[in-house]
Scaffold this active site. Structure first.
Site, mmCIF file in Angstrom:
data_model
loop_
_atom_site.group_PDB
_atom_site.id
_atom_site.type_symbol
_atom_site.label_atom_id
_atom_site.label_comp_id
_atom_site.label_asym_id
_atom_site.label_seq_id
_atom_site.Cartn_x
_atom_site.Cartn_y
_atom_site.Cartn_z
ATOM 1 N N GLY A 15 0.838 -1.211 0.000
ATOM 2 C CA GLY A 15 0.000 0.000 0.000
ATOM 3 C C GLY A 15 0.859 1.241 0.000
ATOM 4 O O GLY A 15 0.497 2.277 0.558
ATOM 5 N N GLY A 16 2.017 1.124 -0.645
ATOM 6 C CA GLY A 16 3.060 2.150 -0.551
ATOM 7 C C GLY A 16 2.768 3.459 -1.251
ATOM 8 O O GLY A 16 3.497 4.428 -1.057
ATOM 9 N N LEU A 19 -2.052 7.114 1.308
ATOM 10 C CA LEU A 19 -1.869 8.231 2.235
ATOM 11 C C LEU A 19 -0.690 8.013 3.186
ATOM 12 O O LEU A 19 0.210 8.852 3.292
ATOM 13 C CB LEU A 19 -3.178 8.412 3.020
ATOM 14 C CG LEU A 19 -3.199 9.302 4.253
ATOM 15 C CD1 LEU A 19 -2.912 10.752 3.884
ATOM 16 C CD2 LEU A 19 -4.557 9.196 4.943
ATOM 17 N N VAL A 20 -0.661 6.878 3.867
ATOM 18 C CA VAL A 20 0.381 6.612 4.871
ATOM 19 C C VAL A 20 1.697 6.211 4.205
ATOM 20 O O VAL A 20 2.776 6.643 4.619
ATOM 21 C CB VAL A 20 -0.081 5.540 5.883
ATOM 22 C CG1 VAL A 20 0.985 5.308 6.952
ATOM 23 C CG2 VAL A 20 -1.395 5.961 6.553
ATOM 24 N N GLY A 21 1.608 5.411 3.139
ATOM 25 C CA GLY A 21 2.808 5.011 2.411
ATOM 26 C C GLY A 21 3.575 6.202 1.869
ATOM 27 O O GLY A 21 4.809 6.279 2.009
ATOM 28 N N TYR A 144 -15.130 -4.670 7.100
ATOM 29 C CA TYR A 144 -13.776 -4.112 7.206
ATOM 30 C C TYR A 144 -13.238 -4.272 8.632
ATOM 31 O O TYR A 144 -12.096 -4.691 8.835
ATOM 32 C CB TYR A 144 -13.821 -2.632 6.821
ATOM 33 C CG TYR A 144 -12.502 -1.902 6.935
ATOM 34 C CD1 TYR A 144 -11.534 -2.030 5.944
ATOM 35 C CD2 TYR A 144 -12.228 -1.075 8.023
ATOM 36 C CE1 TYR A 144 -10.323 -1.355 6.031
ATOM 37 C CE2 TYR A 144 -11.018 -0.400 8.118
ATOM 38 C CZ TYR A 144 -10.077 -0.540 7.127
ATOM 39 O OH TYR A 144 -8.880 0.122 7.220
ATOM 40 N N HIS A 187 -12.907 9.707 3.183
ATOM 41 C CA HIS A 187 -13.145 9.958 4.600
ATOM 42 C C HIS A 187 -13.537 11.417 4.827
ATOM 43 O O HIS A 187 -13.487 12.235 3.911
ATOM 44 C CB HIS A 187 -11.905 9.576 5.418
ATOM 45 C CG HIS A 187 -11.718 8.097 5.533
ATOM 46 N ND1 HIS A 187 -10.733 7.417 4.848
ATOM 47 C CD2 HIS A 187 -12.406 7.160 6.222
ATOM 48 C CE1 HIS A 187 -10.832 6.122 5.135
ATOM 49 N NE2 HIS A 187 -11.826 5.938 5.955
#
Length: 322
Positions: A15-16, A19-21, A144, A187
């Site tokens: 998931g790079g 957002l976090v990646g 989820y 979100h």
């Protein structure tokens, strides 16, 4: 006598490109990376992690010593309500494939990413790490939530049966550059940023879905990225750890909207569509465990982080709005 090479780390981030990646990539590039670390960021374009074969091939290709597992099928409240089975199945496959490939290829440590939506719906506040399995999650996104909870179960299993150091972090509401700013299935915060941008362009009022009363703890993606590096390098428990600002930093959706309005210099009217669902009123999490480990960690002030995110969105509007 041979000089031993220092053990180098090859860190695979699934998931790079999310957002976090992207935040981890930026923080590593901006000086937080270490000379003995090689970082590999992969996305769904590199491998379909719902396929065991493709996942195993990815691990055999890159031979990581460490994994940060961010890949997931994600979406906002309204998308979750419609596709609970899909969220369950795809995430269960992804997580099982990643953790089992990590085990089979001898990965030393895996840090997976959970979410505060996994916590029980009926609970006392603040919520802490010991309460994850104490009752069903909110019914709106049960697929989820249960799939994410199962990562914790697998981490315990891999540790007890095979001695693997697999752990997980539980961030609160993450926001920042490279988020999903889609208004329909994103979100709350990125959706609001997009709405303010459009309302400003069109000279229209800003309509926020719901009452604006629900409260959330927001964490800036770049702060979360710095904490991920600490967890990867220093945190030795199998039990998960909540990565969040303190309880006193909780803000209402209305306050978040007002911060965005201020950051984007929006002069129009602010309206609340109370016919739209609010979701959970609050899910206040305790960061006491994090503070025991890192009492001095400095979070970016919320309004500053919102300003930086709004600026990024405006600059990258053509790509970001997708």
């Amino acid at each position: 006598m041979e000089v031993m090479e220092p053990m180098s780390k090859r860190i695979l981030v699934t998931g790079g490109t999310g957002l976090v990646g992207k935040a981890i990539e930026k923080v590593v590039a901006d000086g937080e990376g270490r000379p003995d670390e090689e970082w590999i960021f992969v996305s769904s374009r590199d491998a379909d992690l719902t396929s065991a074969t493709e996942t195993k091939a990815l691990f055999e290709q890159h031979k990581p010593t460490h994994v940060i597992h961010l890949a997931a099928m994600v979406g906002g409240l309204f998308k979750n309500i419609r596709y609970n089975l899909d969220f369950w199945r795809r995430n269960i496959h992804i997580n099982d494939n990643v953790l089992h490939s990590a085990y089979e290829t001898g990965v030393q440590k895996v840090v997976s990413c959970l979410s505060t939506c996994i916590f029980p719906d009926k609970t006392t506040y603040p919520i802490d790490e010991t309460m994850i399995h104490n009752g069903p999650p909110h019914s709106s996104n049960f697929g989820y939530s249960y799939a994410k909870r199962m990562i914790d179960i697998q981490n315990r299993g891999y540790f007890e049966q095979h001695g693997c150091h697999f752990t997980a972090v539980i961030p609160t509401n993450v926001f920042g550059p490279h988020d999903n700013f889609n208004i329909e299935d994103g979100h709350v915060l990125p959706g609001l940023i997009h709405k303010v941008y459009l309302a400003k362009q069109n000279g229209s009022a800003l309509t926020v879905w719901g009452t604006g009363k629900p409260r959330r703890q927001f964490i800036y993606s770049l702060d979360l990225a710095r904490l991920f590096l600490w967890v990867l390098r220093e945190y030795d428990e199998v039990e998960p750890i909540i990565l969040s600002v303190g309880e006193e930093e909780e803000v209402s959706i209305r306050e978040a909207a007002e911060a965005i309005v201020e950051a984007m210099d929006f002069r129009g009217e602010l309206l609340f569509d109370t016919t739209k669902a609010d979701g959970q009123f609050k899910k206040t999490a305790s960061n006491a465990k994090l503070r025991r480990y890192l009492p001095g960690f400095q979070f970016t002030p919320f309004r500053q982080a919102v300003k930086e995110t709004c600026a990024w969105f405006s600059t990258n509007y053509a790509n970001a709005r997708k």
